[in-house]
Design an enzyme around this catalytic site. Structure first.
Site, mmCIF file in Angstrom:
data_model
loop_
_atom_site.group_PDB
_atom_site.id
_atom_site.type_symbol
_atom_site.label_atom_id
_atom_site.label_comp_id
_atom_site.label_asym_id
_atom_site.label_seq_id
_atom_site.Cartn_x
_atom_site.Cartn_y
_atom_site.Cartn_z
ATOM 1 C CG HIS A 115 -2.917 -1.020 -6.785
ATOM 2 N ND1 HIS A 115 -3.463 -0.319 -5.738
ATOM 3 C CD2 HIS A 115 -2.733 -2.281 -6.300
ATOM 4 C CE1 HIS A 115 -3.627 -1.115 -4.693
ATOM 5 N NE2 HIS A 115 -3.173 -2.311 -5.021
ATOM 6 C CD GLU A 160 -3.007 3.037 -5.885
ATOM 7 O OE1 GLU A 160 -3.978 2.342 -6.253
ATOM 8 O OE2 GLU A 160 -2.047 2.575 -5.252
ATOM 9 N NE ARG A 207 -4.164 -1.587 0.113
ATOM 10 C CZ ARG A 207 -4.212 -2.765 -0.523
ATOM 11 N NH1 ARG A 207 -3.145 -3.151 -1.218
ATOM 12 N NH2 ARG A 207 -5.290 -3.518 -0.465
#
Length: 1305
Positions: free
Chosen positions: A1272, A1253, A1224
């Site tokens: 991601h 993000e 994360r």
């Protein structure tokens, strides 16, 4: 006795040193004949030869011989400048040499050099204003060339040299001698099409104009076309108005024809000035001038072409039905694909039958798909300016105010955009309404539509007030509205090269952070310099030097539009250089595409130029090659282009295939199966690609667009960037540039309709009425026929299985039937008589009706056909059109400037090479005024529709005149009945969020629930809570992809309709599950599949250790150094794991395979747990960081772990170490990490997760060269997604049945 051949020139060369001049003169003459054989030997004495030329004591004849000899020696040495210099000094000797056999190549080379030098000096004289730069000896050679060309009838060669050398007196001299206007036309075309400067071009055209004789009606010459092109190019009312005055009243019909032809290619401001400056006229001429003024508005042409398209609509609705049945309408890209296909196919026909019959499909449009669907009405009704506001009334902002209904803004914005498309080329009457709508708009979607519509409707108006209104919207810095404003500002100032607007646009483009705005402004700047040639050079150079690739992208289009249609060699060379050298794929693709805008007047050159580019390793270059071929070769059916494009439909990259499908549709526009053998196979290919469930969405979109383009305008339009007048077709060029931007923004694809040019003959009499008459096409009907209609699929019925019959039994039955037939009993048989002869097989495989065809001789196709007024006539067909000599009507000008050839293929090739104009609207001379005329009645208006439209049933053809009421509302209906046919029949039930790859609806089977829900898919992530509320408020079910969108209590409080959040994955820390449960909102989760995260961890480790991203960038950017870095070896290196749980332990096992030493730490890790995972336990975080060569983070995000890796931790790492984060983003102090990477206190990083993000476009991480980034992707692969979405469907199905599954605690 055989004379031995001479083996050396030494003996003759020795004579040059003799004191007696006679010997020297003899040697010089002899050596001139020996130069081709012994030039190398003679060149060693070149200094002596030059000294003889400079010797004043030598006779002139000898000096001339020495100069000629020196010139020939330098020629063979390749020193052409020196060769020319001495040839000029040779005088009569050089002229005599031109008549010597064997010297032709030498003489031609020197003459070419002389012409080039003369042109260069004359150009300098023009620019400097001095008249003494040309050597008199050179002048004499050129004068001799002119004299010889004229005496030998080589007039075009003389005119060409005269144009290059600025000798306009020669053009006048040639014309006075031959009195052939084709010479003047040749000079005019050469100066317009050959890249001369604007100032010199205008000088030549003004010089030529008085030389043209006064035109007369029906003289069979191409003079009207030439004069029209000249006047359109100059755009000078002071020349045009006197021409009209000279034609009225005696040649009033020809004046009408000129007016219609000027509208085809003239700029809007030029035509308005001509209208204003025309005289009012007296009693006899006032009516004529009023008609001319009316024609010059452009509205008469638009109305005539609109009627032509409505009457000749040949849209095959089965093609649209096939696309609708095979593309998932809930996918926005597929919905948009069908929207665009339908809009293109019905462009200008006013036929909305497909929309009316598919309201359920239409109702599935959401957000920008809804915007595109509404804008599609503008394409369908393009040109119907009289009823535009009525048609779009239900969707336009009411009383200047935006609707508060969720989603209505997209319809309103699309309607304003559509209004601009409808009014394109019809004057700017609608501009005031659109400006007011723009000022009143508050939402960015409505502003976007209003700006686009305003830019298109007021294109080229140069109205500074409109420009300021758009600039005000731009300065709001809204990405969506600002992008449209950038385009529109350029459209308003089209072709002005205005310095201040360009400065303001460029300045803001450099300041804003929004890529969309930068792109809109970059293309807008290109529009400002449209057609300005050298005036744009400074700005082009400035843009191409920018570091921002979007501004360089704009520089490419600025270059292309500035030199549009000129085939300028320097511009072509510059684009080719950019196409192979720029570091941005977007810029390279644009450079290749832009070649089409330079070369569209010579389309046959384009396949040759892009052949190698179409085989490039770079898919963006290949994609650009497809669009270049499509745009430049549109409507030609050129086989060379098709042969390049067809293999590209099988390219491994989806967007290259997309480009190939689109380009084939353009190239094969208005082709017949008889003329183009590739037509049928291309249509079949489109059908197959659209039906293929395994094909990529991008390719399917391309196939749908290709189908729309190949049948555009009801199969009655072509795409031609050159107007019928022979000038640039401004609307078409701008339309194609905007169409090319669909790569970034699908709604801009609608602008392709600006390039659709109706191809028909529309005859008008002196009263501008449309009479009934016939003309002849002197070609086989099949050569230019409409494609055959698609056969409807056969209805499946239960059929009897044929009984197997032995061959002997079949033959016996056949003999019995034959016998019965001869006895007259055939009518009594149950079966039809078998027409097969004995010896045929047991089963007749012939199609129905083939027996009859086989027994009778095929009917021979006629060699011509008779066509009525308002018939389609393709550009290739124009050369075959003639009017019967005994007919009532004859055109005042020739139909086309190109004569027909006896061979069809040859004529079509001519059309490929260069459009000759012609066709279109023709004014007719009535040769039999005493004979009563019949006229074609136009449909003047569409009746107001009922309050609630229903699909039209039993409509056989989609022609607008038969399509019934329009999709619009009765403005007098009660408010309760307002919803129109375009309203959406489902409630907003479910939203799928953050579907970045647009796969949610295709990777799982939704059939069990899809019919019970209205599904909207959103592909972009919103972080602003107010925007999220506006988007999500209507929905009962929301599908969340992991933690891409957060659902805190503040957001849940504002979503009153929400009852289920179906998230993917077993845990979602972005949702306050406990608070959701208090609000009565269920939250379901899913499992997962595969080893996606583990795979991605090692993908990142390997990428940074092996420096893959660095070397990839170097190779892609054509770095001259083949290898630039030394990768890290993993064996013996230390891998430090912060967190040794499931992912950390799996990572450790793989590290051991590579021979790495693995150490581990976490706040709660014990030596026993570390040993169980095969990891060496370290007691502190700092120890791990200082010892590790690669640090990989595997922690769960919580309050205690947020920013657990801080600046001090990073500072304790080795300078050679790499940092990996696939857990994360907030676990790390991102600012500290960026600073360390910038200062290179650590070697680099591999990051899959970030604090924010998607990662902002201006984030500093994007600019660093020592970091490898991925979006991601740790949990993303097809296996995981399959489980995610399959179980999500099950969870939603359970909720709908009242039995929710997999609820999160």
């Amino acid at each position: 006795m055989v004379v031995p051949s001479q083996s050396s020139a030494a003996g003759v060369l020795a004579l040059l040193s003799e004191p007696d001049p006679v010997f020297k003169q003899h040697a010089l003459k002899s050596l001139n004949t020996l130069v081709p054989r012994f030039w190398a030997e003679i060149s060693e004495h070149i200094a002596l030869i030059e000294s003889l030329y400079d010797n004043d004591d030598m006779p002139k004849e000898a000096r001339d011989s020495a100069a000629l000899l020196a010139s020939k020696v330098y020629y063979f040495l390749g020193e052409y400048v020196e060769s020319l210099s001495f040839a000029l000094g040779a005088g009569n000797a050089f002229e005599a040499e031109s008549r010597v056999s064997g010297s032709e190549e030498y003489v031609e080379t020197v003459m070419s050099m002389a012409i080039d030098k003369y042109i260069e000096l004359c150009t300098q004289e023009q620019s400097d204003g001095k008249q003494d730069k040309v050597d008199p000896r050179l002048q004499r050679i050129i004068e001799n060339i002119f004299t010889r060309c004229i005496s030998e009838g080589e007039y075009k060669q003389a005119v060409g040299i005269a144009l290059e050398s600025r000798r306009l007196d020669i053009i006048s001299k040639v014309y006075e001698q031959v009195k052939d206007t084709s010479i003047l036309s040749y000079a005019m075309e050469a100066v317009i099409d050959s890249g001369f400067s604007l100032s010199y071009r205008d000088t030549v055209l003004r010089f030529l104009y008085p030389l043209f004789p006064r035109p007369t009606a029906g003289d069979g010459s191409t003079l009207p076309q030439s004069l029209t092109r000249l006047l359109v190019t100059l755009g000078d009312p002071s020349l045009t108005v006197p021409l009209f005055v000279s034609l009225v009243p005696k040649e009033s019909l020809l004046a009408y024809q000129f007016a219609f032809d000027l509208v085809e290619g003239g700029a809007r401001d030029y035509l308005d000035l001509v209208r204003e400056q025309l005289p009012a006229g007296n009693a006899d001429t006032k009516g004529i001038f009023d008609k001319i003024r009316n024609i010059l508005t452009g509205q008469e042409s638009v109305k005539l072409y609109l009627e032509f398209l409505k009457r000749n609509n040949h849209v095959d609705t089965l093609i649209l039905k096939h696309t609708k049945d095979n593309l998932e309408p809930r996918s926005s890209i597929y919905h948009t694909a069908l929207t665009l296909q339908n809009a293109f196919m019905h462009s200008g026909t006013t036929s909305d039958i497909f929309l009316r019959e598919n309201l359920e499909w239409l109702g599935l449009a959401s957000n920008w798909s809804k915007f595109s669907a509404t804008a599609g009405l503008g394409v369908i009704h393009k040109g119907y300016y009289e009823q535009g506001k009525t048609i779009l009334g239900p969707y336009l902002p009411q009383n200047g105010n935006e609707s508060s209904i969720p989603g209505a803004a997209y319809s309103e914005g699309g309607a304003l955009y559509a209004l601009g498309l409808i009014n394109a080329g019809c004057g700017t009457e609608i501009s005031t309404y659109l400006r007011e709508a723009l000022r009143a708009a508050q939402g960015e979607v409505v502003q976007h539509g209003a700006a686009l519509g305003l830019g298109i409707a007021a294109m080229g108006s140069k109205n500074m007030e409109t420009f300021e209104d758009l600039k005000n919207i731009l300065f709001m810095d809204s990405a969506v509205a600002g992008e449209a404003s950038g385009y529109a500002m350029g459209l308003i100032m089209l072709g002005t090269a205005a310095e201040e607007p360009v400065r303001e646009m460029l300045s803001y483009a450099r300041e804003t952070q929004h890529e969309k705005i930068i792109r809109g402004l970059a293309i807008g700047i290109a529009f400002v310099f449209y057609g300005r040639q050298e005036e744009a050079d400074k700005t082009v150079k400035e843009l191409l030097a920018e570091t921002d690739p979007i501004l360089r992208y704009g520089g490419v289009y600025t270059l292309a539009l500035a030199y549009a249609g000129t085939s300028n060699n320097d511009a072509v060379r510059q684009l080719l250089h950019i196409a192979v050298s720029d570091v941005s794929d977007d810029v390279r693709r644009a450079a290749v595409t832009s070649l089409a805008f330079l070369l569209f007047k010579n389309p046959s050159q384009v396949p040759r130029i892009v052949q190698l580019l179409s085989e490039s390793y770079n898919p963006h270059v290949r994609c650009g090659a497809t669009l270049a071929l499509g745009i430049a070769c549109a409507g030609t059916g050129m086989q060379d282009a098709i042969e390049i494009l067809e293999p590209m439909t099988k390219d491994s990259v989806d967007f290259v295939r997309q480009g190939a499908f689109i380009a084939l549709g353009m190239v094969l526009l208005e082709q017949s199966e008889a003329a183009s053998p590739s037509l049928a196979s291309t249509r079949a290919l489109y059908t197959r690609i659209i039906a293929d469930k395994h094909e990529d969405p991008m390719a399917k979109l391309g196939a749908a667009l290709g189908q729309g383009l190949i049948d555009a305008g009801g199969r009655n339009v072509t795409i031609n960037l050159q107007s019928r007048a022979g000038s640039r077709n401004t609307n078409a060029i701008i339309g194609m540039v905007l169409f090319c931007q669909f790569w970034y923004w699908y709604p801009l694809a609608h602008c392709a309709c600006l390039a659709f040019e109706p191809t028909g003959i529309i005859g008008l009499d002196g009263d501008l009425k449309v009479p009934k008459f016939d003309f002849i096409s002197n070609a086989k009907p099949s050569l230019f026929a409409y494609p055959p209609a698609t056969a409807p699929p056969k209805k499946e019925t239960v059929t009897k299985v044929a009984t197997a019959v032995l061959s002997t039994t079949a033959k016996v039955k056949a003999r019995e039937k034959k016998k019965a037939a001869t006895e007259g009993d055939a009518m009594d048989l149950d079966e039809k008589p078998d027409v097969k002869t004995e010896g045929d097989g047991d089963i007749d495989m012939k199609a129905e009706g083939t027996s009859k065809a086989g027994t009778s001789k095929a009917k021979k196709e006629p060699s011509y056909e008779t066509l009525p007024n308002l018939s389609r006539v393709t550009p290739a067909q124009l050369a075959y059109i003639s009017f019967p000599n005994d007919g009532k009507y004859q055109p005042v000008r020739v139909v086309t400037a190109k004569p027909a050839s006896t061979r069809a293929g040859k004529t079509i090739k001519q059309v490929e090479e260069k459009s000759a104009g012609g066709g279109g609207i023709l004014i007719l001379v009535d040769r039999r005024p005493e004979q009563e005329a019949e006229f074609i009645q136009f449909e003047t208006a569409i009746q107001p529709p009922p309050a609630e439209s229903t699909p039209t049933a039993n409509v056989e053809t989609p022609r607008a005149v038969e399509s019934g009421p329009h999709i619009a509302l009765d403005e007098n209906a009660e408010e309760a009945d307002v919803p129109s046919s375009f309203e959406y029949p489902f409630d907003n039930d479910m939203a799928i969020l953050d579907d970045y790859q647009q796969v949610a609806l295709t990777i799982a089977d939704w059939s069990s629930i899809i019919d019970r829900l209205r599904v909207d898919v959103f592909t972009e992530t919103l972080s602003d809570e107010d925007s999220l509320v506006k988007r999500l408020e209507p929905y009962e079910i929301i599908c969340a992809m992991r933690e891409r969108t957060k659902f805190p209590p503040s957001l849940l409080d504002r979503l009153p309709n929400l009852r289920l959040i179906a998230t993917t994955g077993p845990l979602n820390r972005g949702i306050d599950v406990a608070y959701a449960k208090q609000k009565g909102i269920s939250v379901s989760g899913t499992g997962g599949g595969g080893n996606s995260t583990g795979e991605h961890i090692w993908a990142m480790i390997m990428s940074v250790a092996r420096q893959i991203a660095v070397e990839h960038t170097n190779i892609r950017n054509s770095n001259l150094r083949w290898q630039t870095v030394v990768p890290m070896g993993l064996a013996g290196s230390t891998l430090g794991l912060i967190g040794v749980g499931r992912f950390g332990g799996a990572t450790a096992k793989i590290a051991k395979v590579f021979g790495m030493k693995v150490i581990g730490w976490s706040p709660h890790l014990t030596p026993e747990r570390a040993e169980a995972q095969g990891v060496e336990f370290v007691s502190s975080k700092r120890e791990l960081l200082s010892r590790s060569d690669i640090v990989s983070l595997h922690m769960v995000l919580s309050e205690s772990t947020t920013k657990m890796i801080n600046a001090a931790d990073i500072a304790s790492m080795k300078p050679s170490a790499f940092f990996i984060n696939t857990s994360r983003g907030p676990l790390v102090d991102e600012a500290a990490l960026v600073e360390a990477l910038k200062k290179k206190t650590i070697a680099g990083a591999g990051l899959d997760v970030f604090e924010q993000e998607p990662l902002p476009l201006d984030h500093p991480l994007r600019a660093l060269d020592n970091v490898t980034l991925s979006p991601h992707n740790g949990y993303v692969n097809d296996t995981n997604y399959k489980v995610f979405w399959t179980e999500t469907v099950e969870n939603i199905s359970g909720y709908l049945e009242g039995k929710p599954e997999r609820l999160l605690a």
